[in-house]
Design an enzyme around this catalytic site. Structure first.
Site, PDB file in Angstrom:
ATOM      1  N   ASP A 430      21.401  60.546  29.897  1.00 54.83           N
ATOM      2  CA  ASP A 430      19.999  60.632  30.308  1.00 54.83           C
ATOM      3  C   ASP A 430      19.430  59.242  30.614  1.00 54.83           C
ATOM      4  O   ASP A 430      20.003  58.200  30.227  1.00 54.83           O
ATOM      5  CB  ASP A 430      19.215  61.305  29.163  1.00 54.83           C
ATOM      6  CG  ASP A 430      18.030  62.112  29.641  1.00 54.83           C
ATOM      7  OD1 ASP A 430      17.574  61.884  30.770  1.00 54.83           O
ATOM      8  OD2 ASP A 430      17.541  62.957  28.867  1.00 54.83           O
ATOM      9  N   ASP A 489      14.052  69.093  35.064  1.00 57.84           N
ATOM     10  CA  ASP A 489      13.729  69.541  33.704  1.00 57.84           C
ATOM     11  C   ASP A 489      13.114  70.925  33.691  1.00 57.84           C
ATOM     12  O   ASP A 489      13.023  71.552  32.638  1.00 57.84           O
ATOM     13  CB  ASP A 489      12.774  68.552  33.026  1.00 57.84           C
ATOM     14  CG  ASP A 489      13.546  67.525  32.220  1.00 57.84           C
ATOM     15  OD1 ASP A 489      14.786  67.644  32.153  1.00 57.84           O
ATOM     16  OD2 ASP A 489      12.922  66.604  31.665  1.00 57.84           O
TER      17      ASP A 489
HETATM   18  C1  DGJ Z   1      15.053  64.594  29.443  1.00 55.48           C
HETATM   19  C2  DGJ Z   1      16.073  65.563  29.947  1.00 55.48           C
HETATM   20  O1  DGJ Z   1      15.907  65.787  31.302  1.00 55.48           O
HETATM   21  C3  DGJ Z   1      16.001  66.822  29.110  1.00 55.48           C
HETATM   22  O2  DGJ Z   1      16.884  67.785  29.626  1.00 55.48           O
HETATM   23  C4  DGJ Z   1      16.328  66.486  27.696  1.00 55.48           C
HETATM   24  O3  DGJ Z   1      17.665  66.057  27.615  1.00 55.48           O
HETATM   25  C5  DGJ Z   1      15.378  65.422  27.196  1.00 55.48           C
HETATM   26  N1  DGJ Z   1      15.332  64.285  28.060  1.00 55.48           N
HETATM   27  C6  DGJ Z   1      15.777  64.963  25.826  1.00 55.48           C
HETATM   28  O4  DGJ Z   1      15.020  63.924  25.390  1.00 55.48           O
END
Ligand code: DGJ
Length: 689
Positions: A430, A489
């Site tokens: 991430d 997301d």
């Molecule tokens: C952002 C990501 O896009 C989410 O899927 C998740 O992993 C969160 N971060 C976790 O902090």
């Protein structure tokens, strides 16, 4: 003269003489041209000399600069105004050209390749051959497109709503997109397309460019009265960001450019095929990711029932998201402290991983290696590793400066230790903030690529997903090191329909993570029918992002059947040609995949909002063999899509119809009257020859 030709595309260079080679043609294939024809083309392509201009005919070179009369945005800028001359042109392979250019104190090597799929790649390497240091301003690729390409289409977007298309007429001047996030960003221009007015998924001529780079960049389209319309791309450099000592070089990212005579789908066909040719095909396992299921509420007790539920429905990879490492109780702390939290995981991750693997699933783990929380042991011990001493926090975090060798090594060692201790098959990598430090994106991005390459080298079987608050880092640069993208997301199927449709113009569906979320989408609060959510996730790298322990037995049974359907159709979904129709109603989308050889296909008709007419236009099925006969059948995942109609079209009541591909493409079939936010799937199978 040089003619590269593949998959219906030609690229012609006039490399005669000592001037930098000029680009004579990029577009439709010209057929087999002999040396005489090529020479005649090269000479015939020389334009008139207009009044009030240079006394030599204007031509667009592979490195246009003011020095050779190009008054548009130059491909190169720096403290000197060099005039480049060609020192050598070689053909490393039949599909590539290497051009060496020189000027006072500078040398440029330009590589141009046309892949077997018709995808063009270009990059430059600049070497400082002078005695002093050289501060590079910019170095990019500029490609000519015909004036009939008068409409530009690229993307904006924001968190959870990525890849929003925007279209405008190109007038005199430059349409420029710049990103300064230190990552492509949610508003990444992504793929800049220039096409004939009204170009669509299935029609029109289109030229497109993407920069294979995960840092700052610029993409532009420029039209002027003084030369050809152009498409340009390059890294966006801050002053002093690339300073070359004598003998040092800077290599630009690849500009990936593609032409299509058949609309946007023609771009995707070439790009997807090319991307697939560069990667070994692996079946994409069904994923369960824990983020929206449990957020930070992690423990063996909490997760074991989820592991069981995942296994029961047929999940193949279980991914533990954010919240597993020391002190990470929420998103305000602990990034950088990459050891397992002893409170929530007193026996480490082994009991969980054993539970996952004992049930036949792979285990994956979330990390955010380029970041550090101010409230972390890492930041307290090594404040000098944090990028920028005055940077504002963003999601309560700062950036770890990977160009500091000790910081880089620490992260490499930390991840190496985790991958050595635990049988981890997959990392969700991430990146949840912009860098916001002038002049840092280049070194951070190159350090990231080195880190990923080193990890891939040491742990070749570990797959990596590029995630950046969803889809803020989806590009062909990082794709050299990763195996999947987290597309967004949002797991709201309605938003996902558009996000996946447009992200999929460049990236093939098997690279785009697409998860079935909870009945009420966490980000938008919108409710979504299970059949709609399942149909939406089917057309990507499918997964689940939902606490399945709260799903009913009936829901789980439907999900199980969906997993089986995905597994059975995986080769088609991830190896076929993506097609989309240009419907009459913008709130009704048709997309699908047609198998190589065009014997089978799967389509989805999707309704976003209320219909525009009481009786919608027939659904036309693009991409089939016009001569073959096909049987079309509805495919139901769980319950059928919701309709409001007094009677279904008779062919749907009958359950199937057989017609030639040409009829299905030109006339189509009347659909059921779907209510908003529904998807109807159709299987299409060729009759035996
Ligand atoms: C952002 C990501 O896009 C989410 O899927 C998740 O992993 C969160 N971060 C976790 O902090």
């Amino acid at each position: 003269m040089i003619h590269l030709q593949a998959a219906g595309t030609s690229f012609v260079l006039d490399a005669r003489g000592s001037q930098p080679p000029s680009i004579v043609h990029w577009g439709a294939a010209l057929g087999d041209l002999g040396d005489d024809d090529l020479a005649a083309l090269g000479s015939a392509a020389v334009p008139a000399v207009p009044p009030s201009s240079l006394d030599t005919p204007p031509r667009l070179s592979v490195l246009p600069t003011l020095g050779d009369g190009w008054s548009g945005r130059p491909a190169f800028s720096g403290p000197s105004r060099p005039r480049f001359a060609t020192s050598a042109v070689t053909r490393p392979s039949p599909g590539s050209v290497l051009i060496s250019l020189g000027a006072d104190g500078l040398a440029v090597a330009t590589e141009i390749e046309l892949s077997a799929q018709g995808v063009l790649r270009l990059r430059h390497r600049l070497t400082n051959t002078g005695a002093g240091s050289y501060d590079l301003g910019s170095l990019g690729v500029v490609l000519p497109v015909p004036a009939r390409a008068a409409e530009v289409l690229d993307f904006g977007g924001l968190w959870a709503y990525e890849r929003r298309p925007q279209r405008t007429a190109l007038r005199t001047g430059a349409w420029t997109r710049e990103t300064r996030h230190g990552r492509p960003g949610h508003d990444d221009p992504y793929l800049m397309m220039l096409g004939t007015p009204g170009f669509s998924f299935r029609g029109g001529e289109v030229w497109a460019a993407h920069l294979a780079w995960s840092g700052d960049k610029q993409l532009w389209a420029e039209r002027s009265a003084l030369g050809p319309t152009v498409l340009g791309a390059g890294e966006l450099l801050a002053p002093g960001e690339v300073r070359l000592a004598p003998g040092e070089s800077y290599t630009t990212p690849w500009t990936v450019a593609v032409w299509s005579g058949d609309g946007i789908d023609g771009l995707s066909a070439r790009l997807h095929e090319w991307i697939r040719s560069r990667r070994a095909p692996e079946p994409r396992p069904v994923v369960l990711n824990t983020w929206e299921a449990v957020y930070f509420d992690q423990s063996l007790e909490r997760l074991t029932p989820l592991v069981s539920a995942a296994a029961e429905v047929g999940v193949e990879r279980f991914v533990l998201d954010d919240g597993w490492f020391r002190g990470r109780t929420d998103d305000r702390r602990a990034l950088g402290d990459w050891t397992v939290d002893p409170e929530r995981w007193p026996s480490g991750l082994t009991p969980l991983i054993d539970a996952v693997r004992d049930r036949g699933m792979e285990f994956g783990l979330w990390l955010e290696p380029e970041m550090v929380s101010p409230d972390s042991v890492l930041a307290r011990d090594h404040p000098d590793w944090v990028l920028g001493d005055d940077a504002a926090t963003w999601r309560h975090q700062r950036v770890l400066d990977l160009s500091v060798p000790e910081a880089y090594q620490h992260i490499l060692d930390s991840i190496g230790a985790l991958l050595t201790e635990y049988p981890i098959a997959f990392l969700k990598w991430d990146h949840n903030r912009d860098l916001l430090q002038e002049g840092s994106a280049h070194r951070q991005t190159t350090a990231l690529y080195r880190l990923l390459a080193e990890l891939k080298h040491r742990f070749p079987s570990v797959e990596i997903e590029s995630c950046a608050s969803g889809g803020a880092r989806i590009d062909l640069g990082i794709l050299d090191f990763v195996d999947r993208f987290w597309t967004s997301d949002t797991n709201d199927a309605l938003e996902r329909q558009q996000i996946q449709r447009w992200t999929g113009v460049l990236m093939p569906p098997e690279l785009l993570g697409s998860h079935v979320g909870a009945p009420t989408a966490h980000i938008t609060g919108r409710g979504g029918a299970l059949s709609f959510r399942l149909a939406t996730s089917l057309f990507g790298h499918a997964g689940i992002e939902w606490d399945l322990t709260t799903a009913s037995a009936a829901e789980r049974a439907v999900i199980s059947a969906w997993v089986a359907e995905y597994q059975q159709r995986r080769a088609l979904l991830h190896g076929g040609t993506t097609v989309r129709s240009d419907g009459d109603d913008p709130d009704r989308l048709l997309h699908g995949v047609v198998a190589p050889g065009r014997r089978t296909a799967l389509y989805a008709l999707v309704t976003l909002r209320a219909p525009g007419t009481a009786i919608p236009e027939p659904v036309r099925f693009p991409g089939l063999d016009p001569v073959r006969r096909y049987t079309v059948r509805p495919l139901v995942l769980g319950s059928p899509p919701r309709t409001v109609q007094d009677a279904a079209p008779p062919w749907l009541d009958a359950g199937a119809v057989t017609l030639p591909g040409r009829v299905l493409a030109e006339v189509g079939l009347p659909p059921a009257l779907l209510t908003p936010e529904q998807a109807q799937l159709f299987t299409v199978d060729a009759s035996p020859d």
